[in-house]
Design an enzyme around this catalytic site. Structure first.
Site, mmCIF file in Angstrom:
data_model
loop_
_atom_site.group_PDB
_atom_site.id
_atom_site.type_symbol
_atom_site.label_atom_id
_atom_site.label_comp_id
_atom_site.label_asym_id
_atom_site.label_seq_id
_atom_site.Cartn_x
_atom_site.Cartn_y
_atom_site.Cartn_z
ATOM 1 N N ARG A 39 59.287 2.026 14.616
ATOM 2 C CA ARG A 39 59.625 2.708 13.371
ATOM 3 C C ARG A 39 60.771 1.999 12.630
ATOM 4 O O ARG A 39 60.921 2.138 11.425
ATOM 5 C CB ARG A 39 60.052 4.133 13.727
ATOM 6 C CG ARG A 39 59.959 5.101 12.588
ATOM 7 C CD ARG A 39 60.895 6.240 12.848
ATOM 8 N NE ARG A 39 60.355 7.172 13.849
ATOM 9 C CZ ARG A 39 59.749 8.308 13.506
ATOM 10 N NH1 ARG A 39 59.599 8.634 12.255
ATOM 11 N NH2 ARG A 39 59.317 9.125 14.431
ATOM 12 N N LYS A 153 55.285 4.815 32.761
ATOM 13 C CA LYS A 153 55.514 6.087 33.434
ATOM 14 C C LYS A 153 56.611 6.856 32.715
ATOM 15 O O LYS A 153 57.355 6.227 31.971
ATOM 16 C CB LYS A 153 55.905 5.852 34.889
ATOM 17 C CG LYS A 153 57.156 4.971 35.050
ATOM 18 C CD LYS A 153 57.594 4.925 36.473
ATOM 19 C CE LYS A 153 58.592 5.993 36.801
ATOM 20 N NZ LYS A 153 59.965 5.664 36.364
ATOM 21 N N HIS A 183 56.046 -0.465 38.066
ATOM 22 C CA HIS A 183 56.589 -1.821 38.209
ATOM 23 C C HIS A 183 56.898 -2.203 39.657
ATOM 24 O O HIS A 183 57.010 -3.370 39.977
ATOM 25 C CB HIS A 183 57.808 -2.027 37.295
ATOM 26 C CG HIS A 183 59.084 -1.512 37.865
ATOM 27 N ND1 HIS A 183 59.432 -0.194 37.815
ATOM 28 C CD2 HIS A 183 60.089 -2.129 38.524
ATOM 29 C CE1 HIS A 183 60.595 -0.019 38.418
ATOM 30 N NE2 HIS A 183 61.023 -1.176 38.853
ATOM 31 N N ASP A 240 60.939 10.822 38.375
ATOM 32 C CA ASP A 240 61.210 9.431 38.028
ATOM 33 C C ASP A 240 60.752 8.469 39.132
ATOM 34 O O ASP A 240 60.360 7.345 38.846
ATOM 35 C CB ASP A 240 62.735 9.286 37.804
ATOM 36 C CG ASP A 240 63.108 7.947 37.183
ATOM 37 O OD1 ASP A 240 62.301 7.412 36.397
ATOM 38 O OD2 ASP A 240 64.216 7.450 37.474
ATOM 39 N N HIS A 245 56.654 5.437 42.368
ATOM 40 C CA HIS A 245 57.142 4.385 43.272
ATOM 41 C C HIS A 245 57.013 4.757 44.756
ATOM 42 O O HIS A 245 56.566 3.948 45.562
ATOM 43 C CB HIS A 245 58.600 4.057 42.971
ATOM 44 C CG HIS A 245 58.847 3.686 41.535
ATOM 45 N ND1 HIS A 245 57.921 3.032 40.773
ATOM 46 C CD2 HIS A 245 59.923 3.865 40.733
ATOM 47 C CE1 HIS A 245 58.402 2.832 39.557
ATOM 48 N NE2 HIS A 245 59.616 3.330 39.505
HETATM 49 C C1 BG6 Z 1 62.465 3.018 37.233
HETATM 50 C C2 BG6 Z 1 63.237 4.294 37.097
HETATM 51 O O1 BG6 Z 1 61.094 3.266 37.218
HETATM 52 O O2 BG6 Z 1 62.823 2.384 38.448
HETATM 53 C C3 BG6 Z 1 64.729 4.020 37.153
HETATM 54 O O3 BG6 Z 1 62.915 4.924 35.863
HETATM 55 C C4 BG6 Z 1 65.070 3.226 38.385
HETATM 56 O O4 BG6 Z 1 65.470 5.228 37.103
HETATM 57 C C5 BG6 Z 1 64.182 2.014 38.523
HETATM 58 O O5 BG6 Z 1 66.430 2.807 38.248
HETATM 59 C C6 BG6 Z 1 64.405 1.303 39.834
HETATM 60 O O6 BG6 Z 1 63.695 0.105 39.832
HETATM 61 P P1 BG6 Z 1 64.240 -1.198 40.551
HETATM 62 O O7 BG6 Z 1 63.169 -2.221 40.335
HETATM 63 O O8 BG6 Z 1 65.552 -1.529 39.903
HETATM 64 O O9 BG6 Z 1 64.422 -0.823 41.986
#
Ligand code: BG6
Length: 511
Positions: A39, A153, A183, A240, A245
């Site tokens: 935007r 997510k 990720h 989260d 994860h």
């Molecule tokens: C993200 C979360 O998906 O993963 C974050 O939203 C978190 O809150 C992060 O800090 C952790 O990822 P990594 O790769 O830094 O362990």
């Protein structure tokens, strides 16, 4: 590739650097174009500049490969508009046609939704209505071009909302067009779990309830919520980290061997793990919120003092849970997971504790007790794998020590600049869905945590209940203690476990 949310944090921190890394590695297709959509009042020029500045801040100006950046920058354009308005999608259609002309993209497109999750459904609806998700096939059914959508997510906030979102996106897209991203699955160390299990003759035969006592998964972070207070207040640690994860890691550890490494084979095996997991009872979960404390030697705020956080917030920044997998391989082996912010250090690891050896033979020796074997898959930041076992100390007496064999990725392989998104974006480009969650998997994940979400929403917690810089709340210890002779590995320095359990020395890997 079209990024919705082009001026946002995710684009700056992860997507643009990943595309740059792909360009550096020669993995960005020549016939490529990147269209930023947001935007904000930007031009292609100012958007490019902002991304470049962020990249320099992130990597250090000296380590930028200018030629690799230029290859990407030359392909970047920008479309401004309101995501909820059809006009934007008309303009985007024009920009895609232009990219096809200028960069030979042949009609293929990836739409990456790096936006607030409440807009996922809205954008997919609009894309579909504008005809932008239609894929073209020749009369023989051969695809002429494809359209794919990457969804970040959280995918939903509950079982009901995840189902509703799946329903919305599936009205416009078929499952093979949808890439639900997590990720963690882009991390080499996570993908390597499958290699470790299935490419070695040694481990798989002991990978079951006959030999394994329990599994402890830790995703501890020393960072707090930083500037993400608004997002976090609406999300919390459970949403989260857990349905995405945590369950992604559990499925990697617990899945049966697939018959092949294609997406269908692997995702089916993972889905079977989820299907065998009962929903978690609220008594099998613990929550926490950080108060002030000392973090890495400095005074640190409590969560309630962070920007955009309510003074009496009831949102959890820590969660621990005990999962069960009720199948022949795992019945009776708990999988404990914990994650939290403002903990003593950053460590992501999967620790597998094997069953204790029988003690009887050592009754008449100075050995007071035997320690169990631990196999630790270290995901980050010290990437590697270690195995702890007992040996006899040097000397005439029969005295034992727990020692460690330790593999460090850095000792064996050059470090690749990577934030995990490189692999995932590349997989989207080549249409490989192996590392992405299927609709049914996402819904199963929410089903597993839903009773805890409901229980926590119904009852206020006594927060804050752990100090910044600590290992987390005491309640989390009970989860393990109630199961007998079990306790969490220390979150602090990795050596703490070593010292506590009397590890004598660690073998160094080749350099
Ligand atoms: C993200 C979360 O998906 O993963 C974050 O939203 C978190 O809150 C992060 O800090 C952790 O990822 P990594 O790769 O830094 O362990």
């Amino acid at each position: 590739m079209v990024i919705f949310g082009a001026t946002g944090d995710l684009t700056k921190r992860l997507l643009a650097p990943a595309l740059y890394n792909l360009s550096r590695a020669g993995l960005l297709p020549e016939d490529f174009a990147l269209i930023g959509v947001a935007r904000a009042q930007e031009t292609a020029e100012s958007w490019r500049e902002a991304q470049f500045k962020a990249l320099k801040d992130h990597l250090g100006a000296d380590s930028i490969d200018e030629a690799a950046w230029k290859r990407l920058a030359d392909k970047m354009s920008y479309v401004r508009g309101d995501l909820t308005k059809p006009e934007l999608y008309e303009a985007l259609g024009g920009a895609l046609a232009k990219a096809e002309q200028a960069h030979g993209t042949e009609g293929n497109a990836i739409f990456h939704l790096a936006i607030a999750d409440r807009l996922f459904g809205v954008v997919v609806e609009q894309l579909g209505t504008a005809g932008l998700t239609d894929q073209d096939e020749d009369p023989g059914g051969k695809r002429r071009f494809w359209r794919r959508v990457v969804i970040e997510k959280p995918f939903g906030h509950s079982l009901a909302s995840a189902r509703a979102l799946n329903h919305t996106v599936k009205r416009k897209l078929s499952e093979d067009q949808i890439f639900r991203i997590d990720h963690f699955l882009g991390k080499d160390t996570v993908q390597s779990i499958m290699a470790f299990r299935f490419a070695n003759g040694l481990f798989e035969p002991i990978w079951n309830r006959d030999r394994i006592d329990h599994v402890q998964i830790t995703a501890a972070e020393s960072v707090g919520v930083e500037q993400r207070g608004k997002f976090y207040e609406a999300t919390g640690a459970l949403r989260d980290m857990v349905p995405n994860h945590a369950l992604a890691l559990i499925s990697m550890v617990a899945m049966e061997p697939p018959v092949g490494f294609d997406a269908a084979a692997i995702r089916s095996k993972k889905a079977e793990v989820f299907a065998a997991m009962p929903a978690v009872e609220p008594a099998q979960a613990a929550r926490g919120q950080y108060g002030p404390g000392t973090l890495l030697g400095k005074p640190a705020n409590g969560y309630r003092d962070e920007p955009d956080v309510a003074a009496g917030s009831n949102v959890e920044t820590y969660v621990a849970m005990r999962f069960e997998i009720d199948n022949w391989r795992w019945a009776g082996v708990p999988f404990y997971f914990r994650t939290g912010k403002h903990l003593a250090t950053k460590v992501t690891e999967i620790a597998i504790r094997f069953k204790q050896a029988p003690y009887a033979a050592f009754r008449d020796t100075p050995v007071a007790a035997l320690r169990p074997n631990w196999l630790v898959l270290r995901i980050a930041p010290d990437e590697g794998i270690s195995l702890q076992f007992e040996v006899k100390r040097r000397g005439p007496a029969l005295d034992l020590a727990a020692v460690e064999m330790n593999f460090h990725y850095d000792d064996w392989f050059p470090k690749e600049p990577s934030d995990g998104y490189e692999t995932l974006l590349h997989d989207v480009m080549i249409g490989d869905q192996t590392l992405f969650m299927r609709a049914d998997m996402v819904e199963e994940a929410w089903r597993i945590v839903q009773p805890v979400l409901d229980a926590w929403a119904a009852q206020k917690a006594d927060f804050p209940n752990y100090d910044s810089g600590s290992d987390g709340p005491k309640a989390a210890n009970l989860l393990l203690a109630e199961d007998g002779d079990r306790s969490w590995r220390p979150v602090g320095q990795p050596s703490a476990q070593t010292q506590q359990e009397g590890l004598a020395s660690a073998t160094a890997g080749p350099t």
